[in-house]
Scaffold this active site. Structure first.
Site, PDB file in Angstrom:
ATOM      1  N   PHE A  21       5.094   6.769 -12.102  1.00  0.00           N
ATOM      2  CA  PHE A  21       6.556   7.127 -11.161  1.00  0.00           C
ATOM      3  C   PHE A  21       7.505   7.533 -12.259  1.00  0.00           C
ATOM      4  O   PHE A  21       8.739   7.235 -12.254  1.00  0.00           O
ATOM      5  CB  PHE A  21       6.978   5.803 -10.635  1.00  0.00           C
ATOM      6  CG  PHE A  21       6.108   5.546  -9.236  1.00  0.00           C
ATOM      7  CD1 PHE A  21       4.988   5.258  -9.337  1.00  0.00           C
ATOM      8  CD2 PHE A  21       6.943   5.679  -8.026  1.00  0.00           C
ATOM      9  CE1 PHE A  21       4.267   5.318  -7.978  1.00  0.00           C
ATOM     10  CE2 PHE A  21       6.286   5.738  -6.913  1.00  0.00           C
ATOM     11  CZ  PHE A  21       4.833   5.475  -6.966  1.00  0.00           C
ATOM     12  N   ASN A  43      10.028  -1.741  -4.269  1.00  0.00           N
ATOM     13  CA  ASN A  43      10.259  -0.462  -3.716  1.00  0.00           C
ATOM     14  C   ASN A  43      11.351   0.261  -4.163  1.00  0.00           C
ATOM     15  O   ASN A  43      11.535   1.225  -4.655  1.00  0.00           O
ATOM     16  CB  ASN A  43      10.287  -0.443  -2.129  1.00  0.00           C
ATOM     17  CG  ASN A  43       9.090  -0.212  -1.656  1.00  0.00           C
ATOM     18  OD1 ASN A  43       8.015  -0.133  -2.177  1.00  0.00           O
ATOM     19  ND2 ASN A  43       8.943  -0.079  -0.219  1.00  0.00           N
ATOM     20  N   CYS A  96       9.644   4.920   3.306  1.00  0.00           N
ATOM     21  CA  CYS A  96       9.680   3.449   2.634  1.00  0.00           C
ATOM     22  C   CYS A  96      10.971   3.695   1.860  1.00  0.00           C
ATOM     23  O   CYS A  96      11.835   2.954   2.061  1.00  0.00           O
ATOM     24  CB  CYS A  96       8.451   2.885   2.146  1.00  0.00           C
ATOM     25  SG  CYS A  96       6.995   2.905   2.936  1.00  0.00           S
ATOM     26  N   LEU A 117       0.869  -1.126   0.063  1.00  0.00           N
ATOM     27  CA  LEU A 117      -0.011   0.028  -0.057  1.00  0.00           C
ATOM     28  C   LEU A 117       0.870   1.019   0.109  1.00  0.00           C
ATOM     29  O   LEU A 117       2.140   1.213   0.640  1.00  0.00           O
ATOM     30  CB  LEU A 117      -0.834  -0.102   1.012  1.00  0.00           C
ATOM     31  CG  LEU A 117      -0.291   0.056   2.609  1.00  0.00           C
ATOM     32  CD1 LEU A 117       0.015   1.445   2.979  1.00  0.00           C
ATOM     33  CD2 LEU A 117      -1.567  -0.474   3.862  1.00  0.00           C
ATOM     34  N   ARG A 149       7.797  12.173   7.362  1.00  0.00           N
ATOM     35  CA  ARG A 149       9.125  11.518   7.369  1.00  0.00           C
ATOM     36  C   ARG A 149       9.817  11.742   6.102  1.00  0.00           C
ATOM     37  O   ARG A 149       9.496  11.254   4.980  1.00  0.00           O
ATOM     38  CB  ARG A 149       8.780   9.878   7.707  1.00  0.00           C
ATOM     39  CG  ARG A 149       8.710   9.732   8.977  1.00  0.00           C
ATOM     40  CD  ARG A 149       8.145   8.226   9.430  1.00  0.00           C
ATOM     41  NE  ARG A 149       6.719   7.749   8.826  1.00  0.00           N
ATOM     42  CZ  ARG A 149       6.278   6.683   9.412  1.00  0.00           C
ATOM     43  NH1 ARG A 149       6.841   5.929   9.627  1.00  0.00           N
ATOM     44  NH2 ARG A 149       4.988   6.528   8.753  1.00  0.00           N
TER      45      ARG A 149
HETATM   46  C1  UGA Z   1       5.628   3.263  -1.398  1.00  0.00           C
HETATM   47  C2  UGA Z   1       5.295   2.412  -2.527  1.00  0.00           C
HETATM   48  O1  UGA Z   1       4.712   3.033  -3.512  1.00  0.00           O
HETATM   49  C3  UGA Z   1       4.155   1.385  -2.022  1.00  0.00           C
HETATM   50  O2  UGA Z   1       4.082   0.337  -3.011  1.00  0.00           O
HETATM   51  C4  UGA Z   1       4.773   0.561  -0.758  1.00  0.00           C
HETATM   52  O3  UGA Z   1       3.972  -0.151  -0.032  1.00  0.00           O
HETATM   53  C5  UGA Z   1       5.428   1.710   0.260  1.00  0.00           C
HETATM   54  O4  UGA Z   1       6.195   2.607  -0.435  1.00  0.00           O
HETATM   55  C6  UGA Z   1       5.787   0.883   1.612  1.00  0.00           C
HETATM   56  O5  UGA Z   1       6.814   0.363   1.327  1.00  0.00           O
HETATM   57  O6  UGA Z   1       5.242   0.893   2.604  1.00  0.00           O
HETATM   58  P1  UGA Z   1       4.766   5.504  -0.250  1.00  0.00           P
HETATM   59  O7  UGA Z   1       6.078   5.876   0.391  1.00  0.00           O
HETATM   60  O8  UGA Z   1       3.701   5.782   0.547  1.00  0.00           O
HETATM   61  O9  UGA Z   1       4.598   4.223  -1.156  1.00  0.00           O
HETATM   62  O10 UGA Z   1       4.623   6.649  -1.404  1.00  0.00           O
HETATM   63  P2  UGA Z   1       4.789   6.903  -2.957  1.00  0.00           P
HETATM   64  O11 UGA Z   1       3.714   7.370  -3.606  1.00  0.00           O
HETATM   65  O12 UGA Z   1       5.350   5.629  -3.332  1.00  0.00           O
HETATM   66  O13 UGA Z   1       5.736   8.122  -3.064  1.00  0.00           O
HETATM   67  C7  UGA Z   1       7.155   7.937  -2.447  1.00  0.00           C
HETATM   68  C8  UGA Z   1       8.009   9.203  -2.824  1.00  0.00           C
HETATM   69  O14 UGA Z   1       8.370   9.117  -4.182  1.00  0.00           O
HETATM   70  C9  UGA Z   1       7.096  10.518  -2.402  1.00  0.00           C
HETATM   71  O15 UGA Z   1       8.072  11.315  -1.757  1.00  0.00           O
HETATM   72  C10 UGA Z   1       6.736  10.985  -3.928  1.00  0.00           C
HETATM   73  O16 UGA Z   1       6.498  12.206  -4.018  1.00  0.00           O
HETATM   74  C11 UGA Z   1       7.866  10.617  -4.787  1.00  0.00           C
HETATM   75  N1  UGA Z   1       7.468  10.375  -6.316  1.00  0.00           N
HETATM   76  C12 UGA Z   1       6.574   9.082  -6.567  1.00  0.00           C
HETATM   77  C13 UGA Z   1       8.135  11.197  -7.011  1.00  0.00           C
HETATM   78  O17 UGA Z   1       9.126  11.969  -6.749  1.00  0.00           O
HETATM   79  N2  UGA Z   1       7.681  10.926  -8.414  1.00  0.00           N
HETATM   80  C14 UGA Z   1       6.891   9.968  -8.667  1.00  0.00           C
HETATM   81  O18 UGA Z   1       6.649   9.768 -10.229  1.00  0.00           O
HETATM   82  C15 UGA Z   1       6.284   9.175  -7.992  1.00  0.00           C
END
Ligand code: UGA
Length: 436
Positions: free
Chosen positions: A249, A208, A260, A153, A327
């Site tokens: 992404f 991840n 994460c 998630l 975080r």
């Molecule tokens: C992430 C994974 O997407 C989940 O599948 C996983 O379960 C989770 O970690 C975990 O291990 O618990 P999350 O950290 O909640 O989820 O958020 P994301 O939506 O993946 O974003 C992570 C970071 O990447 C954010 O800072 C977001 O702004 C950045 N991001 C995301 C980008 O800079 N560009 C993108 O295109 C997508």
């Protein structure tokens, strides 16, 4: 099925609530009495769309219970899910202290055969150790087995991601454990991928870190785009038609944060090192991200003589939109640098202010000061410079004309590429974004 869930953070709470929604009899355990009490009253300790409604619904239905008494929850459970945190240690490895504590409590409590399911993200091989550890401390003559069931998630869409997961990964070492987990997940009606335990553990990190790599790659390309006069949003648009690359992404920006990706990239790097292997791709991903987080500050530093005494509008504090979590948020690194440089920060975030105040209390801080405001407009009012760190709709909807009218000097550094550079220029805003 009688299920106990250890830990009511994002992973444990959402899993427990969704199991209850599927009519399993669920008891969530947490050591924090206050937290347990508010959850009993139907209040969610974290902001997640739809979560509070489901807590209330299942509390009322009688399928969801909260307790600090782990013995009551574990004693006769068919399955116990472990969803406690595995925070990062100073050397980048995962801290398994909470897992160990819960494992020991389980061993000393269970009075019937039970499947222990590790949902927390743990280094490959941890499930083997958890099983041995529980067996070493067992008090009653019962059969216990450990299975891996990593969670995928994302924060902000946690309930949706659980109820409509792309797949459920189960890692087991016996037919019985596999059958029990399949039975638990049967009501969700989702595809189940059944593999051996160590593979399941690795799938989580591989996913991840792959996504983190994708982001760092796009940020790297974005930085190059700036140097050669290309536009990263156009580049991403062109890339995403290739199904092998996919459309998600690919957003370049201020670097990834959250609980994460930063932790799991470092943990995999550490795991590889422990086994005498250098994971060069993931190392590069971490390096690119560290630099990316403060890229806009560095850019602004080149443009300004000083930040001392300047009113700086900060729009967005959380690591992404849709969550109140800060975080590893890029905003933190930047605010720290701005305060050290003497800036008077006026920060706006629709959900993150309470948590931000714990890190940066209001008032004089370092050489600058911190003030929290209730709207983006207030933050922008007479500001000398603006930084955008989170893609909240409330921030995205600000028009170029508003920046021009509100700010003392319309100078905007946008870490999320939320606005059209041409429109910003036409409105008289000096605008810097990522890779454009
Ligand atoms: C992430 C994974 O997407 C989940 O599948 C996983 O379960 C989770 O970690 C975990 O291990 O618990 P999350 O950290 O909640 O989820 O958020 P994301 O939506 O993946 O974003 C992570 C970071 O990447 C954010 O800072 C977001 O702004 C950045 N991001 C995301 C980008 O800079 N560009 C993108 O295109 C997508």
């Amino acid at each position: 099925m009688k299920i106990a869930v250890a830990g009511t953070g994002y992973v444990g709470l959402v899993a427990g609530v969704c199991f209850a929604e599927m009519n399993h009899d669920v008891t969530c355990v947490d050591v924090d009495e206050k937290k347990v009490e508010i959850m009993r009253q139907g209040i969610s300790p974290i902001y997640e769309e739809g979560l509070e409604e489901l807590i209330q619904k299942n509390n009322a239905k009688g399928t969801l219970h909260f307790t600090t008494d782990y013995q009551e929850a574990y004693r006769d459970a068919d399955a116990i899910f472990i969803g406690v945190g595995t925070p990062e240690m100073p050397d980048g490895s995962a801290n398994l202290g909470y897992i160990a504590t819960v494992s020991r409590q389980i061993a000393e409590t269970i009075e019937k055969d039970c499947l222990v399911v590790v949902k927390s993200t743990v280094p490959v091989g941890t499930n083997d150790k958890v099983e041995q550890f529980i067996k070493d401390f067992l008090v009653h003559d019962v059969k216990v087995e450990v299975a891996s069931n990593p969670e995928f998630l994302a924060q902000g869409t946690a309930v949706h991601d659980t109820l409509h997961a792309a797949r459920i990964i189960i890692g087991t070492e016996s037919k019985e454990a596999e059958a029990l987990l399949k039975e638990i997940y049967e009501p969700f009606g989702l595809p189940i991928v059944s593999v051996k335990r160590r593979s399941a553990e690795m799938i989580k990190y591989a996913c991840n870190d792959f996504l983190a790599l994708k982001i760092s790659y796009m940020n790297d390309i974005a930085n190059l785009c700036e140097l050669v006069g290309a536009d990263i949003t156009d580049v991403a648009k062109g890339m995403c038609y290739d199904e092998r690359i996919g459309s998600r992404f690919l957003n370049a920006g201020i670097g990834f944060g959250g609980s994460c990706f930063p932790k799991d990239t470092k943990a995999l790097k550490f795991l590889a090192k422990e086994h005498g292997y250098q994971l060069k791709t993931v190392e590069a991903c971490v390096e690119v991200n560290t630099a990316q987080k403060i890229r806009l500050f560095e850019k602004a530093k080149e443009r300004m003589i000083s930040f001392n005494g300047l009113k700086v509008a900060v729009l967005g504090l959380t690591f992404k939109a849709g969550t109140d979590d800060l975080r590893e948020a890029p905003s933190i690194d930047n605010i720290r640098l701005l305060l050290q440089a003497g800036a008077d920060i006026y920060a706006y975030d629709p959900k993150g202010v309470e948590r931000a105040k714990q890190l940066f209390p209001e008032g004089k801080l370092e050489k600058g000061s911190m003030t929290y405001v209730d709207s983006a407009e207030e933050a922008l009012d007479k500001a000398n410079i603006c930084f955008v760190f989170t893609e909240w709709p409330q921030i995205k909807q600000i028009t170029p004309a508003q920046f021009k009218e509100k700010m003392h000097t319309p100078l905007v550094y946008d870490g999320r590429n939320l606005y059209d550079p041409k429109q910003m220029k036409a409105a008289g805003v000096e605008y810097y974004s990522i890779g454009r």
